[in-house]
Scaffold this motif. Structure first.
Motif, PDB file in Angstrom:
ATOM      1  N   ASN A 132       0.756  -1.117  -0.024  1.00 44.15           N
ATOM      2  CA  ASN A 132      -0.107  -0.083   0.082  1.00 44.15           C
ATOM      3  C   ASN A 132       0.698   1.300   0.171  1.00 44.15           C
ATOM      4  O   ASN A 132       0.498   2.371  -0.704  1.00 44.15           O
ATOM      5  N   LEU A 133       2.111   1.111   0.739  1.00 44.40           N
ATOM      6  CA  LEU A 133       2.721   2.421   0.558  1.00 44.40           C
ATOM      7  C   LEU A 133       3.648   2.606  -0.563  1.00 44.40           C
ATOM      8  O   LEU A 133       3.505   3.784  -1.200  1.00 44.40           O
ATOM      9  N   HIS A 134       3.906   1.668  -1.403  1.00 46.11           N
ATOM     10  CA  HIS A 134       4.354   1.798  -2.676  1.00 46.11           C
ATOM     11  C   HIS A 134       3.538   2.386  -3.532  1.00 46.11           C
ATOM     12  O   HIS A 134       3.702   3.224  -4.435  1.00 46.11           O
ATOM     13  N   LEU A 135       2.102   2.140  -3.553  1.00 47.38           N
ATOM     14  CA  LEU A 135       1.050   2.578  -4.499  1.00 47.38           C
ATOM     15  C   LEU A 135       0.812   3.995  -3.882  1.00 47.38           C
ATOM     16  O   LEU A 135       0.412   4.769  -4.904  1.00 47.38           O
ATOM     17  N   CYS A 136       0.704   4.334  -2.659  1.00 46.95           N
ATOM     18  CA  CYS A 136       0.585   5.943  -2.459  1.00 46.95           C
ATOM     19  C   CYS A 136       1.635   6.756  -2.779  1.00 46.95           C
ATOM     20  O   CYS A 136       1.444   7.768  -3.219  1.00 46.95           O
ATOM     21  N   ALA A 137       3.015   6.054  -2.757  1.00 44.63           N
ATOM     22  CA  ALA A 137       4.277   6.914  -3.009  1.00 44.63           C
ATOM     23  C   ALA A 137       4.292   6.899  -4.689  1.00 44.63           C
ATOM     24  O   ALA A 137       5.154   8.045  -5.064  1.00 44.63           O
ATOM     25  N   ASN A 138       3.807   6.245  -5.350  1.00 40.25           N
ATOM     26  CA  ASN A 138       4.029   6.330  -6.787  1.00 40.25           C
ATOM     27  C   ASN A 138       2.399   6.047  -7.384  1.00 40.25           C
ATOM     28  O   ASN A 138       1.894   5.155  -8.229  1.00 40.25           O
ATOM     29  N   TYR A 139       1.840   7.165  -7.293  1.00 37.19           N
ATOM     30  CA  TYR A 139       0.294   7.475  -7.502  1.00 37.19           C
ATOM     31  C   TYR A 139       0.292   8.182  -8.954  1.00 37.19           C
ATOM     32  O   TYR A 139       1.085   9.106  -8.932  1.00 37.19           O
TER      33      TYR A 139
END
Length: 467
Positions: A258-265
């Protein structure tokens, strides 16, 4: 503007910066995500992990992941879901994975079989044209009868029952090499019932949880009034250490993704050119202590716990790679030597960490009960690796399979300490062996966790500097 804030937006372009400032302007009050203190079930504090990751591990892992040996991962993205009829693959273009053309794969990688990592194991025939195109040196090694017998042993080991993951058959025509650098993990638009079904199956059917206990923020759970998940955590604390660890590993993996998705949105798309960057609103929705009723910080603590588990596995497996027989072979001997030097430097750093998780506290009961529990643990995790074939988005499936395999490899290492201690220096081991696929998954999975913790620092900087 602070250095932390500048790092968080650098390289994202003006469109991303404008979108970020707009997002910030609409947040009347920014709640800092508090993730501090000592982790449960171990004696390590979060600040120590942050400093260790930022100044020692993260920069080296970034370099390692750019090396040919670690950037190419062979995976079968066409395996059918074994548990339910598939909803159909995601048609969003950002879900698509671009396979790597054969001409781009280093000869030493594609010529050998899946579990061969050394020059002696990668004898090829006439590949001169391909080698010239890829600027790789010729390979003129021969195989002795002893080596051939050793390779049979390796293959026999790979078919054994010790795996924590369902491994792809790399000889399948459907298996393709993927350049991980050209297929980064980021938000693709894949969400809704299909994505929720995958995670629900993982938590509800594979984390030792009875149906009568409801996870916090589960949309299927009945209204619990002011419970806020306390009954779930009361149940969790009543479990044995091994089952608590299992849940925390899965929760930590989920938080990391989820953090990866938030950081590379996907912030904006103009004239067909997408602009990617951190999305604070999405980060708050998933992790803010107020918006998640305290669940967000717990999930982030589980991310740190998962980081410790994989860090421990790297420190334990170092002797395997320190042997002269292992040279991470791609065909480019100079780069191969540099890659191994960098990898050994990372292992030295992992061994220097002073507050490792003690895996010996697990499965430490009576031998019969411990063996049964360990097998149950392994089968549950192996089942989760099979669920990854039910992910409808190819890019999400790619990174899901890689990261579950990386964690599965870490668990395999932690529970193979005696075999690792008995490794011969100059010959293959019959007791413990890693395939190239496992090695690539292990280091890239830990690289994802290291990046998650780094991205968390960036989000903290953004939250502290409102417009």
């Amino acid at each position: 503007m602070s250095p932390g804030f500048r790092r968080a937006v650098v390289g994202q372009g003006s469109a991303a910066l404008v979108q970020l400032l707009v997002t910030l302007s609409f947040l009347p009050s920014l709640v800092k995500t508090q993730v501090t203190g000592v982790l449960d079930d171990c004696l390590c504090d979060i600040d120590s992990i942050d400093n260790f990751n930022t100044y020692k591990i993260f920069p080296k892992l970034k370099k390692l992941q750019e090396r040919d040996y670690f950037r190419y991962y062979k995976v079968n993205l066409k395996r059918p879901c074994p548990f339910w009829a598939e909803d159909g693959h995601c048609s969003i273009k950002d879900c698509h994975v671009e396979p790597c053309p054969e001409s781009k794969i280093p000869v030493g990688i594609k010529a050998g079989r899946s579990n061969k990592y050394s020059q002696a194991a990668n004898n090829t025939k006439e590949l001169e044209d391909c080698e010239q195109a890829n600027k790789l040196g010729a390979i003129n090694s021969t195989l002795s009868n002893e080596s051939k017998e050793a390779f049979i042993d390796w293959a026999r080991y790979d078919d054994s029952q010790d795996h924590f993951c369902e491994l792809d058959d790399e000889r399948s025509p459907a298996a393709q090499y993927v350049d991980l650098l050209l297929n980064p993990e980021r938000y693709t638009g894949y969400k809704g019932s299909s994505a929720w079904r995958v995670w629900n199956s993982i938590y509800e059917e594979n984390c030792f949880k009875p149906r009568s206990v409801y996870r916090p923020l589960n949309p299927l759970a009945p209204s619990r009034g002011e419970d806020d998940g306390e009954s779930f955590y009361t149940w969790l604390e009543g479990l044995c250490l091994e089952k608590r660890v299992f849940y925390k590993l899965i929760s930590g993996l989920h938080a990391s993704i989820n953090l990866h998705l938030c950081a590379n949105y996907l912030l904006e798309e103009t004239w067909g050119k997408p602009s990617w960057g951190p999305n604070i609103k999405e980060f708050k929705r998933r992790f803010d202590p107020v918006e998640t009723k305290g669940e967000g910080p717990r999930r982030l603590k589980n991310l740190y716990f998962l980081y410790l588990i994989e860090l421990r596995a790297l420190s334990k497996v170092a002797p395997y790679f320190e042997r002269s027989i292992v040279d991470l072979y791609t065909g480019n001997l100079e780069e191969d030597a540099d890659t191994k030097t960098l990898l050994l430097s990372i292992f030295q750093d992992t061994k220097s960490f002073p507050m490792h998780f003690d895996e010996k506290s697990m499965f430490a009961g009576d031998k019969k009960g411990a063996k049964s529990l360990k097998e149950e643990f392994r089968l549950h995790f192996k089942n989760i690796s099979r669920i990854m074939d039910c992910v409808g988005c190819d890019k999400c499936r790619l990174w899901g399979k890689l990261q579950t395999q990386g964690l599965g490899t870490a668990l395999k290492i932690l529970f193979s300490e005696k075999e690792i201690q008995k490794l011969p220096e100059n010959s293959p081991s019959k007791g413990f062996q890693l395939t190239r696929q496992e090695i690539v998954a292990l280091l890239n999975a830990f690289g994802r966790l290291s990046t998650s913790i780094r991205e968390l620092q960036n989000f903290k900087a953004l939250l502290q500097h409102r417009r």
